[in-house]
Structure formats: C-alpha cells, structure tokens
Design a protein around this motif. Structure first.
Motif, PDB file in Angstrom:
ATOM      1  N   GLY A  91       0.685  -1.130   0.075  1.00 26.29           N
ATOM      2  CA  GLY A  91       0.035  -0.033  -0.156  1.00 26.29           C
ATOM      3  C   GLY A  91       0.776   1.138  -0.047  1.00 26.29           C
ATOM      4  N   ASN A  92       0.251   2.392  -0.299  1.00 27.98           N
ATOM      5  CA  ASN A  92       0.793   3.660  -0.603  1.00 27.98           C
ATOM      6  C   ASN A  92      -0.093   4.872  -0.162  1.00 27.98           C
ATOM      7  N   PRO A  93      -0.481   4.767   1.029  1.00 30.67           N
ATOM      8  CA  PRO A  93      -1.394   5.681   1.367  1.00 30.67           C
ATOM      9  C   PRO A  93      -0.817   7.190   1.632  1.00 30.67           C
ATOM     10  N   THR A  94      -1.497   8.271   1.395  1.00 27.66           N
ATOM     11  CA  THR A  94      -1.115   9.698   1.557  1.00 27.66           C
ATOM     12  C   THR A  94      -0.918   9.965   2.886  1.00 27.66           C
ATOM     13  N   MET A  95      -0.312  11.010   3.192  1.00 27.37           N
ATOM     14  CA  MET A  95      -0.172  11.390   4.337  1.00 27.37           C
ATOM     15  C   MET A  95      -1.296  11.820   5.155  1.00 27.37           C
ATOM     16  N   SER A  96      -2.157  12.496   4.446  1.00 29.23           N
ATOM     17  CA  SER A  96      -3.707  12.888   4.880  1.00 29.23           C
ATOM     18  C   SER A  96      -4.482  11.502   5.328  1.00 29.23           C
ATOM     19  N   ASN A  97      -4.330  10.452   4.635  1.00 31.56           N
ATOM     20  CA  ASN A  97      -5.149   9.184   4.805  1.00 31.56           C
ATOM     21  C   ASN A  97      -4.396   8.648   5.953  1.00 31.56           C
ATOM     22  N   ILE A  98      -3.041   8.467   5.951  1.00 31.01           N
ATOM     23  CA  ILE A  98      -2.541   7.851   7.305  1.00 31.01           C
ATOM     24  C   ILE A  98      -2.594   8.608   8.497  1.00 31.01           C
ATOM     25  N   SER A  99      -2.644  10.012   8.517  1.00 29.73           N
ATOM     26  CA  SER A  99      -3.175  10.784   9.812  1.00 29.73           C
ATOM     27  C   SER A  99      -4.406  10.408   9.834  1.00 29.73           C
ATOM     28  N   ALA A 100      -5.480  10.212   9.402  1.00 32.90           N
ATOM     29  CA  ALA A 100      -6.739  10.021   9.587  1.00 32.90           C
ATOM     30  C   ALA A 100      -6.958   8.611  10.064  1.00 32.90           C
ATOM     31  N   ILE A 101      -6.066   7.574   9.625  1.00 32.33           N
ATOM     32  CA  ILE A 101      -6.159   6.471  10.231  1.00 32.33           C
ATOM     33  C   ILE A 101      -5.589   6.119  11.544  1.00 32.33           C
ATOM     34  N   PHE A 102      -4.353   6.697  11.717  1.00 31.24           N
ATOM     35  CA  PHE A 102      -4.089   6.860  13.158  1.00 31.24           C
ATOM     36  C   PHE A 102      -4.945   7.629  14.162  1.00 31.24           C
ATOM     37  N   ALA A 103      -5.764   8.769  13.710  1.00 26.39           N
ATOM     38  CA  ALA A 103      -6.431   9.435  14.492  1.00 26.39           C
ATOM     39  C   ALA A 103      -7.714   8.352  14.863  1.00 26.39           C
ATOM     40  N   ALA A 104      -8.251   7.891  14.057  1.00 24.04           N
ATOM     41  CA  ALA A 104      -9.353   7.066  14.134  1.00 24.04           C
ATOM     42  C   ALA A 104      -9.198   5.844  14.962  1.00 24.04           C
ATOM     43  N   ILE A 105      -8.080   5.380  14.980  1.00 22.97           N
ATOM     44  CA  ILE A 105      -7.740   4.345  15.848  1.00 22.97           C
ATOM     45  C   ILE A 105      -7.352   4.759  17.248  1.00 22.97           C
ATOM     46  N   LYS A 106      -6.835   5.947  17.125  1.00 23.75           N
ATOM     47  CA  LYS A 106      -6.728   6.667  18.563  1.00 23.75           C
ATOM     48  C   LYS A 106      -7.952   6.878  19.262  1.00 23.75           C
ATOM     49  N   ARG A 107      -8.633   7.344  18.491  1.00 19.41           N
ATOM     50  CA  ARG A 107     -10.234   7.539  19.077  1.00 19.41           C
ATOM     51  C   ARG A 107     -10.851   5.937  19.585  1.00 19.41           C
ATOM     52  N   ALA A 108     -10.574   5.110  18.585  1.00 18.11           N
ATOM     53  CA  ALA A 108     -11.185   3.854  19.031  1.00 18.11           C
ATOM     54  C   ALA A 108     -10.713   3.187  20.291  1.00 18.11           C
ATOM     55  N   LEU A 109      -9.507   3.408  20.522  1.00 14.92           N
ATOM     56  CA  LEU A 109      -8.649   2.914  21.703  1.00 14.92           C
ATOM     57  C   LEU A 109      -8.824   3.912  22.894  1.00 14.92           C
ATOM     58  N   LYS A 110      -9.299   5.092  22.685  1.00 22.00           N
ATOM     59  CA  LYS A 110      -9.563   5.989  23.754  1.00 22.00           C
ATOM     60  C   LYS A 110      -8.127   6.062  24.481  1.00 22.00           C
ATOM     61  N   VAL A 111      -6.979   6.537  23.661  1.00 21.56           N
ATOM     62  CA  VAL A 111      -5.738   6.775  24.122  1.00 21.56           C
ATOM     63  C   VAL A 111      -5.208   7.984  23.543  1.00 21.56           C
ATOM     64  N   GLU A 112      -4.291   8.555  24.572  1.00 21.07           N
ATOM     65  CA  GLU A 112      -3.432   9.772  23.835  1.00 21.07           C
ATOM     66  C   GLU A 112      -2.102   9.146  23.233  1.00 21.07           C
ATOM     67  N   VAL A 113      -1.667  10.068  22.408  1.00 23.74           N
ATOM     68  CA  VAL A 113      -0.293   9.745  21.754  1.00 23.74           C
ATOM     69  C   VAL A 113       0.672  10.643  22.208  1.00 23.74           C
ATOM     70  N   ARG A 114       1.517  10.493  22.823  1.00 22.63           N
ATOM     71  CA  ARG A 114       2.769  11.455  23.142  1.00 22.63           C
ATOM     72  C   ARG A 114       3.936  11.029  22.306  1.00 22.63           C
ATOM     73  N   THR A 115       4.567  11.973  21.982  1.00 19.95           N
ATOM     74  CA  THR A 115       5.675  12.113  21.218  1.00 19.95           C
ATOM     75  C   THR A 115       6.905  12.733  22.185  1.00 19.95           C
ATOM     76  N   TYR A 116       8.003  12.049  21.799  1.00 22.44           N
ATOM     77  CA  TYR A 116       9.323  12.569  22.500  1.00 22.44           C
ATOM     78  C   TYR A 116      10.416  12.703  21.491  1.00 22.44           C
ATOM     79  N   VAL A 117      11.289  13.815  21.851  1.00 27.29           N
ATOM     80  CA  VAL A 117      12.414  13.934  20.944  1.00 27.29           C
ATOM     81  C   VAL A 117      13.580  13.564  21.610  1.00 27.29           C
ATOM     82  N   SER A 118      14.362  12.864  20.996  1.00 32.27           N
ATOM     83  CA  SER A 118      15.740  12.218  21.175  1.00 32.27           C
ATOM     84  C   SER A 118      16.700  13.136  20.884  1.00 32.27           C
ATOM     85  N   MET A 119      17.669  13.438  21.729  1.00 34.32           N
ATOM     86  CA  MET A 119      18.756  14.490  21.346  1.00 34.32           C
ATOM     87  C   MET A 119      20.193  13.480  21.100  1.00 34.32           C
ATOM     88  N   ALA A 120      19.936  12.266  20.682  1.00 37.75           N
ATOM     89  CA  ALA A 120      20.908  11.341  20.305  1.00 37.75           C
ATOM     90  C   ALA A 120      21.607  11.859  19.096  1.00 37.75           C
TER      91      ALA A 120
END
Length: 106
Positions: A77-106
């Motif tokens: 598959g080759n989804p667009t960024m907008s499609n992959i973003s929508a899929i991540f958001a829908a799964i996040k809502r379905a799971l009722k979770v928050e996503v946290r991002t961390y920046v590594s300074m390595a």
C-alpha cells in the motif's frame, strides 16, 4: 493435534482485552512510521483496524471506501499522509488513548 488460534484472531482478542497491548501496538506503528519503516507500520495498523474499529466503520469515519483502505494498509500500500493521519486518529479514538511524542537528542 491441538487446534491453534489464528494469529490475527489472537491479536484482536488481546487488543480487546489488554489496553496496554493495544497502546503498545499503536506506539510501535507510529515509531516504525517515523523511523522510515512504513511497510511494517501499515501492517500493524491493519491489525489494529481489524481488532478495533473495523474497515467498514473506518471507511465511514474518514470518508474513504473500505476497499481503498484495505489496499492502503496492505504490504504494498501507499497511503497519502492525510490518509495515514486520519487512520491513526481513528484508531486513537477507538482505543481512547493519547499519543505522546518524545524528541531524542541522540
């Protein structure tokens, strides 16, 4: 010989019964995607969609045909960024979770 459970059924059951496992799969998909491994990330997302919202409901939610979503989340598959973003958001809502991002300074 004992009957064994299908891998996808096992993943779906565990996602339904273990919120930490579901969160870990979502986190792994995000990490793989960001780290340049979109093929594996798509396959994990496919398992999460099957285990949570389902392709028909996802299609309604993000206004895309279910067949297109199946193709997007296939190994080739080759989804667009907008499609992959929508899929991540829908799964996040379905799971009722928050996503946290961390920046590594390595």
């Amino acid at each position: 010989m004992a009957l064994t459970r299908d891998f996808k059924e096992t993943v779906a059951a565990r996602v339904q019964n273990d919120p930490a496992f579901a969160q870990a799969l979502l986190d792994e998909a995000i990490t793989l995607f960001i780290d340049g491994e979109p093929d594996t990330a798509r396959l994990i997302l496919r398992d999460l969609v099957n285990a949570t919202i389902g392709f028909e409901s996802l299609a309604e939610e993000i206004h895309k045909p279910a067949k297109s979503l199946h193709r997007m989340l296939s190994a080739s598959g080759n989804p667009t960024m907008s499609n992959i973003s929508a899929i991540f958001a829908a799964i996040k809502r379905a799971l009722k979770v928050e996503v946290r991002t961390y920046v590594s300074m390595a």
